[in-house]
Scaffold this active site. Structure first.
Site, PDB file in Angstrom:
ATOM      1  N   VAL A   1       6.415   4.164   4.933  1.00  0.00           N
ATOM      2  CA  VAL A   1       5.855   2.819   4.830  1.00  0.00           C
ATOM      3  C   VAL A   1       5.629   2.536   3.353  1.00  0.00           C
ATOM      4  O   VAL A   1       5.242   3.432   2.591  1.00  0.00           O
ATOM      5  CB  VAL A   1       4.533   2.691   5.626  1.00  0.00           C
ATOM      6  CG1 VAL A   1       3.935   1.299   5.480  1.00  0.00           C
ATOM      7  CG2 VAL A   1       4.789   2.997   7.104  1.00  0.00           C
ATOM      8  N   GLU A   2       5.872   1.302   2.926  1.00  0.00           N
ATOM      9  CA  GLU A   2       5.877   0.983   1.502  1.00  0.00           C
ATOM     10  C   GLU A   2       4.555   1.252   0.786  1.00  0.00           C
ATOM     11  O   GLU A   2       4.529   1.459  -0.426  1.00  0.00           O
ATOM     12  CB  GLU A   2       6.310  -0.473   1.269  1.00  0.00           C
ATOM     13  CG  GLU A   2       5.510  -1.519   1.996  1.00  0.00           C
ATOM     14  CD  GLU A   2       6.159  -1.942   3.305  1.00  0.00           C
ATOM     15  OE1 GLU A   2       6.096  -3.132   3.630  1.00  0.00           O
ATOM     16  OE2 GLU A   2       6.730  -1.081   4.012  1.00  0.00           O
ATOM     17  N   GLN A   3       3.450   1.265   1.522  1.00  0.00           N
ATOM     18  CA  GLN A   3       2.166   1.518   0.877  1.00  0.00           C
ATOM     19  C   GLN A   3       2.020   2.968   0.408  1.00  0.00           C
ATOM     20  O   GLN A   3       1.056   3.292  -0.276  1.00  0.00           O
ATOM     21  CB  GLN A   3       1.016   1.148   1.814  1.00  0.00           C
ATOM     22  CG  GLN A   3       0.777  -0.345   1.939  1.00  0.00           C
ATOM     23  CD  GLN A   3       1.788  -1.062   2.809  1.00  0.00           C
ATOM     24  OE1 GLN A   3       2.532  -0.437   3.570  1.00  0.00           O
ATOM     25  NE2 GLN A   3       1.823  -2.377   2.723  1.00  0.00           N
TER      26      GLN A   3
END
Length: 531
Positions: free
Chosen positions: A324-326
């Site tokens: 996930v990009e976070q």
């Protein structure tokens, strides 16, 4: 500031330090890492006194709970004059200000905004990136501007060595608001109970190096020297004020604290039985047939978040790596507004590093949702009708992943039943999700074709691919008539594959798909989108 040698403040004291006209950068991602005590105090002060006013708000990631938390604390006319954010959907109140022309509104890719924060810390004048070319971020289209009152150009075209780039203007930051788990008395901050780190260090460095303020909200305070130095994510030399909020949520409104989200413990494996075959689950099941062993994958917000569920049901989640990009790597992504977290992550890195990996082409495959697809294969997720979700990390991811599978329902506000192994279209949708031209270009189909990027568009009625010169129908669902149930509800006539075939029947029947078996099947027996 507080007692001598103390950095501890009340939330109200912290809010008093923010001056009119400041550029304020606030950390948060969806419902994660919200500094609710500080942001709530800023809102209360403004409502009582009209100060601070005229703020520029920079959000490295959209944040909020769809109601009153997060960015919604700043969604008041006069409190902010300009907002720069990748995501707007987490705060409908702030999105409403933008749609009503009551605030200058910019939307830039999430990875780029994080790099703008980093560049501000380094005092670099521009971030130069290929991310956003050919989309609404490109100044030849909208330049990231979301409304008529947004006039200043913050991005321009730059040519270097015969190649076009986008150059994003970097702004100095006056105040940074960050979140952590624990702080010592000097302001050293750790994040051991958080499901993501984001970019607190870059934010703190940017504000500090500009002569500004760094305000941190934490759950607990310990004696100076108590924190292991390898645990410290933001050193105390950068921190000016500490607000202790023991009630801070790990995932706001969703989870007070679950150690399996922060990697402190591992939750037991849970066997998920296939559930009801809704339209959304049919899309997720067909999309999951594009999984390949060993792939490194991003899962986007929306209908695409059902793919990890299918992978878990099929017992193949351990054969791929979801990210996930976070900043989370490994584990199972959460669904809905908690998607920025994963349960049982194998690694958590900062968001800036994750986007460096993404922008450099590290992803093998991305599953992303769509709102609109047009005849050129362009995709819109950022602005349609009265909705303003923004782009989040969608542009960084879709433009650079080796393969992309866009997921969505074929039509809006329609009635479709999945029964007896087939799709029954009961009523037509009120709005076509396949118009001749999308309202906002968040993904550029022509540029993807030039790159040779394989792209699929998966719906419950049909599967399409990006072809030359446009979109091509590859598969049709059992029970659907191509002309009546697909072409008649599109705003353009797609190309029809000469090898048009039926979507895999097992997608529409209860039970497992047998993905492992599919991986070892001869290519002729695989779904037509498989590589």
């Amino acid at each position: 500031m507080g007692t001598p040698h103390s950095k501890v403040l009340s939330a109200e004291q912290a809010a008093l330090l923010i001056r009119d006209g400041s550029t304020l950068a606030v950390e948060g991602a969806g419902r994660l890492l919200l500094s609710e005590a500080i942001c709530g105090a800023v809102e209360r002060r403004f409502l009582a006194t009209g100060k601070p006013s005229g703020l520029t708000l920079i959000q490295p990631c959209g944040f909020g709970d769809d109601e009153n938390a997060g960015a919604s604390h700043f969604a008041h006319v006069g409190l902010v004059r300009r907002v720069i954010s990748p995501g707007w959907g987490d705060s409908p109140k702030m999105a409403g200000l933008a749609l009503d022309n009551q605030v200058e509104a910019y939307c830039f890719p999430q990875g780029v905004v994080g790099q703008m924060i980093w560049a501000s810390a380094c005092k670099k004048p521009r971030v130069i990136s290929h991310v956003g070319l050919g989309t609404f971020v490109d100044p030849r289209l909208d330049g990231g501007k979301l409304n008529a009152v947004t006039r200043d150009d913050l991005v321009e075209i730059l040519e270097l060595d015969g190649t076009e780039w986008l150059a994003f203007r970097v702004l100095p930051i006056d105040v940074a608001i960050i979140r952590g788990t624990t702080a010592d008395e000097f302001g050293n901050i750790s994040m051991e109970q958080e499901p993501a780190f984001l970019e607190p260090l870059a934010l703190a460095q940017a504000a500090h190096n500009a002569g500004g303020l760094v305000l941190a909200e934490v759950k607990r305070l310990v004696r100076r020297g108590s924190l292991h130095p390898q645990m410290v994510k933001v050193p105390g030399i950068l921190v000016d004020g500490l607000v202790v909020n023991p009630e801070a949520w790990q995932i706001h409104g969703e989870e007070r604290y679950n150690p399996a989200y922060s990697g402190e413990t591992k939750a037991p494996d849970v066997a998920l039985a296939p559930g009801e075959l809704s339209q959304r689950m049919v899309v997720a099941r067909r999309a999951a047939m594009e999984l390949a062993p060993g792939a490194v994958i991003n899962i986007g917000f929306g209908i695409a978040d059902g793919v990890p569920v299918v992978a878990t049901q099929e017992a193949v989640g351990g054969e791929v790596t979801f990210t996930v990009e976070q900043g989370t790597i490994g584990g199972i992504p959460m669904r809905g507004r908690a998607l920025a977290a994963q349960i049982n992550p194998e690694a958590i890195i900062d968001q800036l590093s994750q986007f460096s990996f993404y922008q450099g082409g590290g992803l093998d495959l991305a599953f992303l949702s769509f709102a609109q697809v047009d005849q050129q294969g362009n995709v819109n997720v950022s602005k349609f009708g009265t909705k303003l979700p923004g782009c989040g990390g969608f542009i960084d991811i879709s433009q650079n992943a080796k393969r992309v599978v866009f997921c969505g329902l074929f039509s809006k506000a329609n009635t479709v039943r999945v029964e007896d192994g087939a799709v029954r279209v009961v009523s037509r949708g009120a709005t076509s999700k396949f118009p001749a031209r999308v309202e906002h270009v968040t993904f550029n189909g022509d540029r993807a074709r030039q790159r040779g990027q394989p792209v699929l568009y998966v719906t419950e009625r049909a599967v399409f691919r990006l072809a030359e010169p446009g979109v091509e129908v590859l598969e049709i669902a059992p029970g659907c008539d191509l002309e009546r149930d697909v072409l008649a509800e599109m705003g353009f006539k797609p190309k029809i594959s000469p090898a048009l075939r039926q979507m895999c029947p097992s997608v529409f029947r209860p039970g497992l798909l047998g993905l492992r078996r599919t991986w070892s099947a001869p290519s002729a027996d695989r779904p037509s989108g498989m590589l």
